[in-house]
Write an enzyme that holds these catalytic residues in place. Structure first.
Site, mmCIF file in Angstrom:
data_model
loop_
_atom_site.group_PDB
_atom_site.id
_atom_site.type_symbol
_atom_site.label_atom_id
_atom_site.label_comp_id
_atom_site.label_asym_id
_atom_site.label_seq_id
_atom_site.Cartn_x
_atom_site.Cartn_y
_atom_site.Cartn_z
ATOM 1 C CB ALA A 13 11.796 -0.793 7.047
ATOM 2 C CG HIS A 14 6.872 0.486 6.836
ATOM 3 N ND1 HIS A 14 6.134 1.122 5.871
ATOM 4 C CD2 HIS A 14 7.280 -0.673 6.264
ATOM 5 C CE1 HIS A 14 6.098 0.387 4.777
ATOM 6 N NE2 HIS A 14 6.780 -0.709 4.994
ATOM 7 C CG ASN A 15 4.044 -1.990 9.630
ATOM 8 O OD1 ASN A 15 4.194 -0.782 9.444
ATOM 9 N ND2 ASN A 15 2.871 -2.567 9.505
#
Length: 333
Positions: free
Chosen positions: A242-244
């Site tokens: 997922a993001h980051n």
């Protein structure tokens, strides 16, 4: 500022104009000009930031943002030099503000020969290359794959069939198996009176040299910062990052592993199949996560955890044996 290879910057607005667009109330600084959004810690004089949770009040006091969107309850902590917009739904208002300042560059087919370094790139049938993309010598792009605007791909890479790569910087000797999705928007929403609002994802994906991404795996771009996968990390099929997230070097991720947003993973970490990692978790260097484990707490370097919720493996196994004995005893009685 979002990477201009992937995002267009739109016209600056006064704080008063912005407040009207996003449904907020100007408390001060309505004439100030702003032209971008950013988190509290990264914002500058021309940026709009927001406070969505009281746990970030310390960052609010230190921000250099030109404008901050706040709930009324946090006004006493507002930085003295910033323009203030009051909103009952600050994160959703910030998401709307980002749409006024930043727009993803749309895909339009570009000349393949211009994208290829020295022309020494193989394009199989049906490949689409976006404007401003660059592809290094010796790379092969599989049939029906899409390389988005501004994407940079290094040398000697292998891109499989039906792969999409957007908002990404890809190193040398990277392998993306068929159906991989690199750089799609991360799953970010904000509550509002009218229902969930998508939070625009303004970051990138960075795949360092030697990374392998398996078939139908997904790596989302960052919400504002980048999603990073370190050198020589190997990712199996059907994995979700997922993001980051920041994944270290030489990691191994078996199939069906899912890593939630903003996790930090050290070098040489191994994930068994179907491991699930909660958001904002830190996993230390050389740790091992057993197959099917559900990780809800940080894992120190070098440890092996298993079970759900995951615990150090000896503790997890002792508890499993004890539970089995209790169940067996009750059955006999």
């Amino acid at each position: 500022m979002p990477d201009p290879r992937f995002f267009d910057s739109l016209t600056a607005l006064s704080v008063a104009e912005l407040a009207e667009r996003i449904g907020g109330e100007v408390l001060r600084g309505g004439d100030r000009q702003v032209s971008a959004v950013a988190p509290l810690g990264a914002a500058g004089a021309g940026d709009v930031a927001f406070l969505g949770d009281r746990k970030f009040v310390a960052a609010l006091g230190q921000t250099r943002a030109g404008c901050v969107i706040l709930p009324a309850a946090a006004l006493e902590a507002a930085p003295a030099g910033a323009a203030i917009i009051v909103s009952g739904e600050p994160q959703a208002a910030w998401a709307r503000a980002s749409e006024s300042f930043h727009r993803a560059i749309p895909l339009s087919a570009a000349d393949r020969d211009e994208a290829a370094e020295d022309g020494a790139v193989v394009f199989e049938p049906g490949v689409v290359i976006g404007a401003g993309a660059r592809i290094g010598r010796g790379t092969r792009i599989g049939a029906n794959s899409v390389i988005g605007p501004g994407v940079q791909i290094g040398r000697d890479c292998v891109i499989g069939y039906n792969v999409s790569v957007g908002f990404a910087l890809v190193g040398d000797r990277v392998r993306l198996m068929s159906g991989a999705r690199i750089g799609e928007a991360g799953f970010g929403t904000a509550r509002s009176k009218t229902g969930p609002v998508d939070v625009p994802q303004l970051g990138r994906v960075i795949l360092q040299d030697g990374v392998t991404v398996g078939a139908n795996s997904c790596i989302d771009r960052g919400a504002y910062d980048d999603t990073v996968v370190g050198e020589n990390t190997k990712i199996d099929n059907l994995v979700m990052i997922a993001h980051n997230c920041v994944i270290g070097r030489n990691c191994l991720l078996a199939a069906h592993t899912g890593i939630s947003g903003s996790c930090i993973v050290g070098d040489n970490v191994i994930f068994g199949g179907q491991a699930g990692i909660g958001d904002h978790i830190r996993i230390g260097e050389g740790a091992r996560v057993a197959g099917g484990a559900g990780v809800l707490a940080d894992i120190p370097a070098g440890e092996t955890w298993s079970g759900y919720p995951a615990k150090p493996i000896r503790q997890s196994l002792r508890e499993a044996v004890w539970l089995a004995k209790q169940a067996s005893g009750k059955a006999r009685s």
